[in-house]
Design a protein around this motif. Structure first.
Motif, PDB file in Angstrom:
ATOM      1  N   CYS A   3      10.659   1.529  -0.816  1.00 32.21           N
ATOM      2  CA  CYS A   3      10.110   2.399   0.224  1.00 32.21           C
ATOM      3  C   CYS A   3      11.075   3.547   0.548  1.00 32.21           C
ATOM      4  O   CYS A   3      10.635   4.666   0.841  1.00 32.21           O
ATOM      5  CB  CYS A   3       9.798   1.586   1.480  1.00 32.21           C
ATOM      6  N   ARG A   4      12.354   3.288   0.481  1.00 33.39           N
ATOM      7  CA  ARG A   4      13.317   4.367   0.680  1.00 33.39           C
ATOM      8  C   ARG A   4      13.249   5.366  -0.475  1.00 33.39           C
ATOM      9  O   ARG A   4      13.412   6.574  -0.266  1.00 33.39           O
ATOM     10  CB  ARG A   4      14.723   3.794   0.814  1.00 33.39           C
ATOM     11  N   TYR A  33       2.645  -0.058   3.602  1.00 35.00           N
ATOM     12  CA  TYR A  33       2.248  -1.301   4.266  1.00 35.00           C
ATOM     13  C   TYR A  33       2.526  -2.463   3.322  1.00 35.00           C
ATOM     14  O   TYR A  33       2.105  -2.457   2.163  1.00 35.00           O
ATOM     15  CB  TYR A  33       0.758  -1.244   4.616  1.00 35.00           C
ATOM     16  N   LEU A  34       3.278  -3.445   3.807  1.00 33.92           N
ATOM     17  CA  LEU A  34       3.555  -4.652   3.029  1.00 33.92           C
ATOM     18  C   LEU A  34       2.318  -5.538   3.093  1.00 33.92           C
ATOM     19  O   LEU A  34       2.073  -6.239   4.063  1.00 33.92           O
ATOM     20  CB  LEU A  34       4.787  -5.375   3.585  1.00 33.92           C
ATOM     21  N   ALA A  67       0.877  -1.168   0.000  1.00 36.98           N
ATOM     22  CA  ALA A  67       0.000   0.000   0.000  1.00 36.98           C
ATOM     23  C   ALA A  67       0.913   1.216   0.000  1.00 36.98           C
ATOM     24  O   ALA A  67       1.730   1.402   0.901  1.00 36.98           O
ATOM     25  CB  ALA A  67      -0.903  -0.002   1.227  1.00 36.98           C
ATOM     26  N   GLU A  68       0.789   2.025  -1.042  1.00 33.96           N
ATOM     27  CA  GLU A  68       1.686   3.163  -1.227  1.00 33.96           C
ATOM     28  C   GLU A  68       1.464   4.257  -0.192  1.00 33.96           C
ATOM     29  O   GLU A  68       0.437   4.317   0.486  1.00 33.96           O
ATOM     30  CB  GLU A  68       1.477   3.767  -2.624  1.00 33.96           C
ATOM     31  N   ILE A  69       2.457   5.150  -0.110  1.00 38.62           N
ATOM     32  CA  ILE A  69       2.322   6.356   0.705  1.00 38.62           C
ATOM     33  C   ILE A  69       1.339   7.313   0.033  1.00 38.62           C
ATOM     34  O   ILE A  69       1.421   7.556  -1.172  1.00 38.62           O
ATOM     35  CB  ILE A  69       3.689   7.054   0.872  1.00 38.62           C
ATOM     36  N   ILE A  88       8.244   0.787   7.470  1.00 37.53           N
ATOM     37  CA  ILE A  88       7.295  -0.063   6.754  1.00 37.53           C
ATOM     38  C   ILE A  88       6.470  -0.830   7.787  1.00 37.53           C
ATOM     39  O   ILE A  88       7.013  -1.324   8.781  1.00 37.53           O
ATOM     40  CB  ILE A  88       8.004  -1.094   5.859  1.00 37.53           C
ATOM     41  N   LEU A  89       5.178  -0.945   7.516  1.00 34.89           N
ATOM     42  CA  LEU A  89       4.306  -1.766   8.343  1.00 34.89           C
ATOM     43  C   LEU A  89       4.033  -3.102   7.661  1.00 34.89           C
ATOM     44  O   LEU A  89       4.021  -3.205   6.433  1.00 34.89           O
ATOM     45  CB  LEU A  89       2.971  -1.062   8.596  1.00 34.89           C
TER      46      LEU A  89
END
Length: 342
Positions: free
Chosen positions: A296-297, A269-270, A259-261, A304-305
């Motif tokens: 994610c970086r 979220y992974l 789930a993107e920012i 990350i969740l």
């Protein structure tokens, strides 16, 4: 005459009279007896009768159960037994297995079953090996899956132990299944990539599956695509899916979705991480997580969740080994954890 089977750590031999006492003790252990076809305590007289019945035959009879003893190769300590029943004139086989509780967690059951299965396939007329187990016996399911058995079905309220009536899971293996499992890649791949899902590879991505026992931890890829098309609403806004297929040395082996920012969801979220059953234990999951962290970086995410369902064979050890720490929150029955990227 049945010759003992020898594996890396085990000897599997026909039973002898002295095996009766450890058999009764093993079957009387509450953990070993749970979800089996007998109740504890298991009388010594019953164990002696089973051993005597097995000793009456020098090799597996047709249409009757036979027993083998599993012992450690280094010190001859008895740690379990294998059961075998040939049918259809020896053209089909059914197996069972029990290990003493203090021998659990060492891979002995998988090693013993693998040795027996390899031996059975030396019989030229054999076409099928089957096993049945209680639906909640996840450890037993993992043994079969680790050897290459496939889940074939579930019969409802079909098995009785005393007054307990339960469903039964059916696992099976053909010679082609065994050959395919033995021929699967087992080495760590030299290259792992995340590639876009396209009309050309969509069907192949949907064919990637986990073992049956892992379905309670990770949904199938088709359900992931459904969730991506109709995203859930979290904190008043729909999540935005980002997903890729996983390639290892040019072969499709898995699927990952985040789930993107967004303004409403500032932390990625992974959402899904699935590695096909034929490609597990090749450290592909680690490589995918490295690529996820890199992505994610690139989004400049500080963390990350992820969340998981706890249970035998679940993903908790993998994520905790990689630095994810439970937040203390339970989300939809799953344990939430966070990995800091700083």
């Amino acid at each position: 005459m049945f010759e003992p089977l020898v594996s890396a750590r085990l000897r599997i031999r026909p039973v002898v009279a002295s095996d009766a006492a450890p058999l009764a003790e093993r079957r009387s252990e509450p953990s070993s007896a749970a979800m089996q076809s007998w109740t504890a305590p298991f009388p010594l007289s019953d164990a002696e009768a089973l051993v005597a019945g097995a000793m009456a035959h020098d090799e597996p009879p047709i249409d009757d159960w036979w027993m083998l003893t599993v012992e450690r190769l280094d010190d001859a300590t008895v740690i379990g037994d294998l059961a075998l029943r040939l049918s259809w004139g020896g053209r089909a086989a059914e197996i069972g297995y029990t290990l003493a509780f203090d021998a659990w967690g060492e891979g002995f059951a998988t090693e013993a079953v693998d040795a027996l299965v390899a031996h059975l396939w030396t019989r030229p007329d054999l076409t099928r090996i089957a096993a049945q187990l209680h639906p909640d016996n996840h450890r037993s399911a993992r043994v079969l899956e680790n050897v290459g058995f496939l889940h074939e079905g579930r019969t409802r309220l079909s098995f009785w132990v005393g007054e307990d009536n339960s469903d039964d899971l059916l696992y099976g293996m053909t010679r082609a299944d065994h050959d395919d499992w033995r021929g699967r890649p087992v080495d760590r791949p030299s290259e792992v990539r995340l590639v876009e899902v396209t009309p050309d590879n969509l069907r192949d991505v949907c064919r990637l599956v986990t073992h049956k026992s892992q379905e309670r931890f990770v949904g199938p890829n088709l359900s992931s695509f459904t969730a991506a098309q109709v995203p859930e609403i979290v904190d008043g806004a729909p999540v935005v899916p980002w997903y890729r297929a996983v390639e290892a040395d040019g072969e499709l082996v898995g699927f990952v979705m985040l789930a993107e920012i967004t303004a409403a969801h500032p932390e990625p979220y992974l959402w899904r991480l699935l590695i096909d059953r034929r490609h597990q234990r090749r450290r592909i999951g680690d490589a995918v997580l490295d690529l996820v962290i890199e992505q994610c970086r690139a989004w400049q995410a500080p963390s990350i969740l992820v969340s998981w369902v706890d249970g035998v064979g679940g993903p908790r050890p993998f994520y905790e080994r990689r630095g994810f720490v439970p937040t203390g929150d339970i989300v939809d029955g799953e344990i939430e954890a966070r990995l800091m990227l700083a």
